[in-house]
Design an enzyme around this catalytic site. Sequence first.
Site, PDB file in Angstrom:
ATOM      1  N   ARG A  84       0.844  -1.181   0.000  1.00  0.00           N
ATOM      2  CA  ARG A  84       0.000   0.000   0.000  1.00  0.00           C
ATOM      3  C   ARG A  84       0.888   1.243   0.000  1.00  0.00           C
ATOM      4  NH1 ARG A  84      -2.599   2.944   4.948  1.00  0.00           N
ATOM      5  NH2 ARG A  84      -3.840   4.494   3.850  1.00  0.00           N
ATOM      6  N   HIS A 129      -2.979  10.864   1.251  1.00  0.00           N
ATOM      7  CA  HIS A 129      -2.410  10.619   2.581  1.00  0.00           C
ATOM      8  C   HIS A 129      -1.754  11.912   3.060  1.00  0.00           C
ATOM      9  CE1 HIS A 129      -0.907   7.224   5.406  1.00  0.00           C
ATOM     10  NE2 HIS A 129      -0.559   8.376   5.974  1.00  0.00           N
ATOM     11  N   GLU A 174      -7.417   8.256   6.848  1.00  0.00           N
ATOM     12  CA  GLU A 174      -7.689   8.826   8.171  1.00  0.00           C
ATOM     13  C   GLU A 174      -8.295  10.230   8.166  1.00  0.00           C
ATOM     14  OE1 GLU A 174      -4.220   8.461  10.651  1.00  0.00           O
ATOM     15  OE2 GLU A 174      -4.415   6.297  10.756  1.00  0.00           O
ATOM     16  N   ASN A 315      -7.242   1.549   9.937  1.00  0.00           N
ATOM     17  CA  ASN A 315      -5.925   1.697  10.559  1.00  0.00           C
ATOM     18  C   ASN A 315      -6.109   1.500  12.047  1.00  0.00           C
ATOM     19  OD1 ASN A 315      -4.904   2.272   8.072  1.00  0.00           O
ATOM     20  ND2 ASN A 315      -4.400   4.410   8.502  1.00  0.00           N
ATOM     21  N   TYR A 317      -4.193   0.786  15.840  1.00  0.00           N
ATOM     22  CA  TYR A 317      -2.935   0.793  16.577  1.00  0.00           C
ATOM     23  C   TYR A 317      -3.052   0.395  18.046  1.00  0.00           C
ATOM     24  CZ  TYR A 317      -0.452   2.856  12.646  1.00  0.00           C
ATOM     25  OH  TYR A 317       0.129   3.057  11.421  1.00  0.00           O
ATOM     26  N   GLU A 385      -3.297  -0.384   8.134  1.00  0.00           N
ATOM     27  CA  GLU A 385      -2.115  -0.015   8.920  1.00  0.00           C
ATOM     28  C   GLU A 385      -2.210  -0.638  10.294  1.00  0.00           C
ATOM     29  OE1 GLU A 385      -1.081   4.132   9.427  1.00  0.00           O
ATOM     30  OE2 GLU A 385      -1.557   4.562   7.332  1.00  0.00           O
TER      31      GLU A 385
HETATM   32  C1  GBH Z   1      -0.990   6.657  11.107  1.00  0.00           C
HETATM   33  O1  GBH Z   1      -1.818   7.428  11.925  1.00  0.00           O
HETATM   34  C2  GBH Z   1      -0.678   7.400   9.841  1.00  0.00           C
HETATM   35  O2  GBH Z   1      -1.587   7.055   8.824  1.00  0.00           O
HETATM   36  C3  GBH Z   1       0.737   7.222   9.362  1.00  0.00           C
HETATM   37  O3  GBH Z   1       1.017   8.166   8.382  1.00  0.00           O
HETATM   38  C4  GBH Z   1       1.675   7.314  10.524  1.00  0.00           C
HETATM   39  O4  GBH Z   1       3.020   7.283  10.153  1.00  0.00           O
HETATM   40  C5  GBH Z   1       1.361   6.168  11.446  1.00  0.00           C
HETATM   41  O5  GBH Z   1       0.049   6.279  11.906  1.00  0.00           O
HETATM   42  C6  GBH Z   1       2.237   6.111  12.699  1.00  0.00           C
HETATM   43  O6  GBH Z   1       1.999   7.218  13.507  1.00  0.00           O
HETATM   44  O7  GBH Z   1       0.120  11.830  20.476  1.00  0.00           O
HETATM   45  O8  GBH Z   1      -2.053  12.211  21.354  1.00  0.00           O
HETATM   46  O9  GBH Z   1      -1.149  13.768  19.824  1.00  0.00           O
HETATM   47  C7  GBH Z   1      -2.144   6.829  13.171  1.00  0.00           C
HETATM   48  C8  GBH Z   1      -3.056   7.679  13.987  1.00  0.00           C
HETATM   49  C9  GBH Z   1      -3.401   9.521  15.358  1.00  0.00           C
HETATM   50  C10 GBH Z   1      -1.321   8.421  15.504  1.00  0.00           C
HETATM   51  C11 GBH Z   1      -2.819  10.672  16.108  1.00  0.00           C
HETATM   52  C12 GBH Z   1      -0.717   9.604  16.220  1.00  0.00           C
HETATM   53  C13 GBH Z   1      -1.175  11.388  17.704  1.00  0.00           C
HETATM   54  C14 GBH Z   1      -1.982  11.490  18.941  1.00  0.00           C
HETATM   55  N1  GBH Z   1      -2.393   8.798  14.629  1.00  0.00           N
HETATM   56  N2  GBH Z   1      -1.734  10.279  16.957  1.00  0.00           N
HETATM   57  S1  GBH Z   1      -1.190  12.391  20.224  1.00  0.00           S
END
Ligand code: GBH
Length: 485
Positions: A84, A129, A174, A315, A317, A385
């Site tokens: 992707r 993106h 996202e 996505n 995590y 993701e």
């Molecule tokens: C993804 O977002 C992205 O699609 C990708 O580009 C990125 O590299 C990957 O994650 C890894 O980060 O610390 O409380 O301010 C994941 C969702 C949501 C993760 C916001 C980071 C920050 C929240 N993201 N978050 S905070």
Amino acid sequence: CHGSTVKQQRRFPDDFIFGAATASYQIEGGWDADGKGENIWDHLVHNNPTVVQDLTTGDVAADSYHNYKRDVEMMRELGLDAYRFSISWARILPTGMANEINPAGIAYYNNLINEMLTYNIQPMVTLYHWDLPQKLQELGGFMNPLFSDWFEDYARVVFENFGDRVKMFITFNEPREICFEGLEDLNKAPYLNTSGVGVYLCAKHLVVAHAKAYHLYDKEFRTQEGQCGITISVNWFGPATDSEEDQVAAELMRQFQWGLYAEPIFSAEGGWPKELSETIAAKSAAQGFSRSRLPEFTEEEKAFVRGSYDFFGVNHYTTVLASATEHKEVYAVPSMMDDLDVGYFWPEENPASASPWLKLAPNSIYYALTHLKEKYNNPVIYITENGWATLPDSGLIDDDRITYYRSSMESMLNALDDGVNLKGYMVWSLLDNMEWLEGYVACFGLYRVDYQDPARTRTPRKSAFVYKHIIKNRFVDYEYEPDTM
Ligand code: GBH
């Protein structure tokens, strides 16, 4: 063989797609190469350089603009079924509009796609993106109601040029991060705080833009026999306790974090999530606004957006818990977080990664996917993701990343056992990359990138060998230790 204590291995289906993901701004570099236009990330890091934690930029990044053959070689080393990646809008349309197409940009993606197809690696293409052409931002970007037309024009250029070979399209990566983090939270470009207004304009224009691209594909490009969906960040938001009020808080949290974008597209009724829309309307009225800060859909728009998907890209995590009373902060008025008015925290006992927001939460994927299955009538789902952050100087032995991936695999097998229509899984990420405002401080790659080296040499981490083993064997092997390390 009765009496045997050997546990039956649970396997992934043969047609399950394993892959890895990246995004244009985070890996490509070549920020002004061969006619590429400026985008909002170029603009932000060049004009406001202190916003990035380590004062870096994506000007060169992993230089995949020049190293794409090595990237495909890595996909082959891993035995990926799919890869992707995202297209840089300004690389193919320098001003954002379709009147001027940059042939060098088209050639770059043709080369990448053709190289992948030579080795039978299936491209999954994200149209957006996060790297909006700066010229479109100057016209209001996602806050301009005409945004959906610009996006449709761009989508047509993508489908026309690549759709003969690309069978999986993702319109947006996202929406929450685009609308909330970009237009309110000062956590992404364009780094604006439009406090409780822009986020909702963006949400509406984004889902309409998604639907326009989907219907364009459906009407004019179906003969290419591919699929078109959207990727939404769906972490698991559970209640902090079993209390009624925490359950309500968790549901409101889900509606604000991802329901805002998912409900209009995936629900049977269409339109905004109910409690979210009532909450914003009531707050707006109390604050003296003459209409809700959340713009309405016409019945026609609602019907147009509803059902505009072939699959749900997720996505995922981590897990975050929601509380009606604890961990509450005071937010600006008006703002989305003030509208939501729910406390949240990461469970203490979950192991932390190098990124503060990312902890290993057992079975997190299972909770999120079974919830989506029930809520949206069992859609086809791809995890687009899922990944783990380590520190740059932590070497190649990344056992914590391996533990995280194995845990994700178990969680997916549990979801499959419960009948979730899960068809594939992309790890984030194939290689280390520019982690937005965290710069190069958090590494997500199966491959380490040497940024000291002008060639940006890539070296597999231990997790790369373990992932390769899982892909080949289609079950989670806890005993496996790569002998090449
Ligand atoms: C993804 O977002 C992205 O699609 C990708 O580009 C990125 O590299 C990957 O994650 C890894 O980060 O610390 O409380 O301010 C994941 C969702 C949501 C993760 C916001 C980071 C920050 C929240 N993201 N978050 S905070």
